[in-house]
Design a protein around this motif. Structure first.
Motif, short mmCIF file in Angstrom:
data_model
loop_
_atom_site.label_atom_id
_atom_site.label_comp_id
_atom_site.label_asym_id
_atom_site.label_seq_id
_atom_site.Cartn_x
_atom_site.Cartn_y
_atom_site.Cartn_z
N SER A 41 -25.86 -128.70 158.54
CA SER A 41 -26.58 -127.92 159.53
C SER A 41 -25.70 -127.12 160.24
O SER A 41 -24.29 -127.14 160.04
CB SER A 41 -27.43 -128.89 160.68
N GLY A 42 -26.19 -126.27 161.04
CA GLY A 42 -25.18 -125.29 161.70
C GLY A 42 -24.52 -126.11 162.77
O GLY A 42 -23.67 -125.79 163.00
N LEU A 77 -20.42 -126.26 163.25
CA LEU A 77 -19.43 -125.93 164.54
C LEU A 77 -18.76 -127.29 164.67
O LEU A 77 -17.58 -127.23 164.91
CB LEU A 77 -20.61 -125.67 165.65
N THR A 122 -27.01 -119.42 175.09
CA THR A 122 -27.04 -119.38 173.91
C THR A 122 -28.14 -120.83 173.46
O THR A 122 -28.64 -121.26 174.38
CB THR A 122 -25.89 -119.97 173.27
N PHE A 123 -28.00 -120.93 172.33
CA PHE A 123 -28.83 -122.26 171.80
C PHE A 123 -28.04 -123.66 172.31
O PHE A 123 -26.84 -123.42 172.24
CB PHE A 123 -29.07 -122.35 170.55
N ALA A 143 -27.27 -126.10 170.85
CA ALA A 143 -26.26 -126.50 169.59
C ALA A 143 -24.98 -126.15 169.68
O ALA A 143 -24.03 -126.81 169.30
CB ALA A 143 -26.95 -126.22 168.55
N VAL A 166 -20.54 -116.44 170.45
CA VAL A 166 -21.81 -116.61 169.84
C VAL A 166 -22.58 -115.34 169.46
O VAL A 166 -22.45 -114.39 170.31
CB VAL A 166 -22.78 -117.42 170.72
N ASP A 186 -19.76 -118.74 166.57
CA ASP A 186 -20.90 -119.41 166.11
C ASP A 186 -21.85 -118.23 165.57
O ASP A 186 -22.28 -117.29 166.33
CB ASP A 186 -21.72 -119.82 167.52
N CYS A 224 -24.36 -118.68 163.83
CA CYS A 224 -25.67 -119.36 163.27
C CYS A 224 -26.86 -118.48 163.19
O CYS A 224 -27.63 -118.67 162.07
CB CYS A 224 -25.95 -120.76 163.97
N THR A 225 -26.83 -117.31 163.79
CA THR A 225 -27.93 -116.48 163.93
C THR A 225 -27.71 -115.27 163.40
O THR A 225 -28.50 -114.37 163.42
CB THR A 225 -28.34 -116.22 165.12
N SER A 273 -26.08 -121.13 160.17
CA SER A 273 -27.31 -122.09 159.92
C SER A 273 -28.29 -121.82 158.82
O SER A 273 -28.79 -120.48 158.75
CB SER A 273 -27.84 -122.29 161.40
N HIS A 300 -31.31 -123.16 159.08
CA HIS A 300 -32.52 -123.89 159.50
C HIS A 300 -33.75 -122.77 159.29
O HIS A 300 -33.69 -121.59 159.21
CB HIS A 300 -32.39 -123.70 161.01
N LYS A 347 -34.06 -119.61 160.88
CA LYS A 347 -33.17 -118.51 160.62
C LYS A 347 -32.99 -117.44 159.67
O LYS A 347 -33.79 -117.53 158.82
CB LYS A 347 -31.59 -119.25 160.63
N GLY A 369 -29.72 -127.10 156.88
CA GLY A 369 -28.58 -126.50 156.13
C GLY A 369 -27.26 -125.81 156.90
O GLY A 369 -27.79 -125.14 157.86
C1 LIG Z 1 -29.76 -122.57 165.30
C2 LIG Z 1 -28.19 -122.28 166.08
C3 LIG Z 1 -27.43 -123.45 166.11
C4 LIG Z 1 -27.67 -124.82 165.09
O1 LIG Z 1 -27.98 -124.69 163.75
P1 LIG Z 1 -28.61 -125.84 163.14
O2 LIG Z 1 -28.69 -125.40 161.69
O3 LIG Z 1 -30.11 -125.85 163.87
O4 LIG Z 1 -28.20 -127.16 163.56
C5 LIG Z 1 -26.30 -123.16 166.79
N1 LIG Z 1 -25.95 -122.19 167.48
C6 LIG Z 1 -26.94 -121.08 167.50
C7 LIG Z 1 -26.71 -119.88 168.47
C8 LIG Z 1 -28.11 -121.33 166.80
O5 LIG Z 1 -29.13 -120.24 167.23
#
Ligand SMILES: *Cc1c(COP(=O)(O)O)cnc(C)c1O
Length: 378
Positions: A67-68, A72, A93-94, A96, A138, A164, A166-167, A188, A190, A193, A201
């Protein structure tokens, strides 16, 4: 009309609900072939996807993980960050992002945002202490943080950068891909995403050979070879079936991203003259990939309700500042510490902007927002 926020049920439907369309049969054929190979754990397909991803980002190594969040977390672990350390990140931020820092045993240290939903670089140096080990910028909403300034602050204070991203697949800053600035970058896959697989993933990107080796061990029980264990590790491999799916989808990621950007441009243009809507500044040196199309508005809660009542599935990402969540209590932040994050939590709204929206749905969303302010001239 109903304009959904999620698009997962639309990815394989006829083109009349929006472009582009994925070919389900091709992916299912790939899975059928893959299942018969029995190569489930890591294996050839995983490696193929990693190689393709590394080349997309423009780095030497890409390491597939679960996962994302794990991308991290494992990055921080591989860098030796843990109890007693501090990692600076953005208050908006999210969750996570902060989860990954906190579960290593380190403390997240929050810095307020600027007006573009990324970390306010002017406030980073004041947050640095002798325990600070890393900065985690991020790419929130798919927008680039000010990477030039962050790189120079990190160099001056000898701090690591863990991005980060992820997005932000396909996002760039001065033509350099997100996830290629820091010592590591985390992505990420997800389902919501910009490059989505069919479960969870994630991916770590790096140019460092030693870190690459360490991350490959950490994601696979700490194994150096079948029989030798170098460090205590985790089981956080990218599911190879997801790699098979992603190997197809990654070919279209630029197409999806271009469609998101086009929709965002349509919204930006319509909202620019509206005094009630604050569209953040857009920069020509940034390829903002609009994982979220987010603006600040007056009367947010009323607008949100109005949109939802009319079938436009608007959302708020997110209504409560992270530093004031219960999980952050021990960090000692109090309301007033993060004025811009607090303002955003009251004023931001996210509109559907995914690549499977039709032009009619985009127009309907836009018209719904505009008619709210026509009917309610605040
Ligand atoms: C979605 C997200 C994550 C985490 O990703 P996952 O694959 O859901 O664990 C981390 N940081 C940000 C900014 C995200 O949007």
């Amino acid at each position: 009309m109903r304009v959904p926020f999620s698009y997962l049920d639309r990815q394989f439907r006829a083109a009349d609900v929006g472009e582009p369309k994925q070919n389900l049969d091709v992916i299912l054929d790939d899975i059928k072939e893959f299942v018969q190979s029995g190569d489930f754990t890591l294996g050839k397909k995983g490696e193929e996807f990693e190689a393709k991803f590394a080349s997309l980002v423009g780095v030497k190594h890409a390491i597939g993980v679960n996962s994302g969040t794990d991308a991290l977390f494992l990055s921080l672990k591989a860098l030796g960050i843990g109890a007693g350390d501090e990692v600076i990140t953005c208050a908006e931020t999210f969750i996570a992002t902060a989860d990954a820092i906190a579960i290593t045993g380190a403390n997240p240290v929050f810095v307020d945002v600027n007006d573009e939903f990324t970390i306010d670089v002017d406030q980073i140096e004041a947050a640095i202490t002798d325990r600070t080990r890393a900065i985690m910028p991020v790419w929130f909403t798919g927008n680039a943080p000010d990477m030039d300034r962050i790189l120079s602050i990190a160099e001056k204070h000898k701090l690591l950068i863990v991005e980060d991203s992820c997005t932000a697949i396909n996002g760039t800053y001065k033509n350099r891909h997100s996830g290629s600035f820091g010592i590591v970058g985390a992505f990420s896959f997800h389902p919501l995403k910009n490059l989505n697989v069919w479960s969870d993933g994630g991916m770590i990107t790096t140019n460092e050979d030693q870190l690459n080796e360490r991350l490959r061990m950490l994601r696979n029980y700490g194994l150096k070879s079948r029989d030798e264990v170098e460090v205590f590790g985790y089981n956080s491999r990218l599911d190879t079936i997801q790699a098979v799916v992603a190997l197809r989808l990654i070919d279209d990621v630029k197409l999806y991203t271009d469609r998101r950007i086009k929709i965002a441009e349509t919204y930006d243009k319509a909202f620019a003259p509206m005094p009630q809507i604050e569209v953040p500044e857009r920069h020509s040196h940034v390829r903002h990939v609009f994982h979220l199309y987010m603006v600040r508005v007056t009367e947010r809660d009323k607008l949100l309700h109005y949109c939802i009542e009319r079938g436009v599935e608007a959302k708020v990402h997110y209504p409560i500042p992270l530093p004031y969540q219960k999980c952050s209590q021990h960090l000692g932040y109090i309301p007033g510490n993060f004025p811009k994050t607090e303002r955003d939590c009251r004023t931001i709204i996210t509109l559907p902007a995914h690549p499977y929206l039709s032009d009619d749905e985009v127009n309907y969303t836009m018209e719904t927002v505009l008619s709210f302010y026509k009917e309610n001239p605040y």
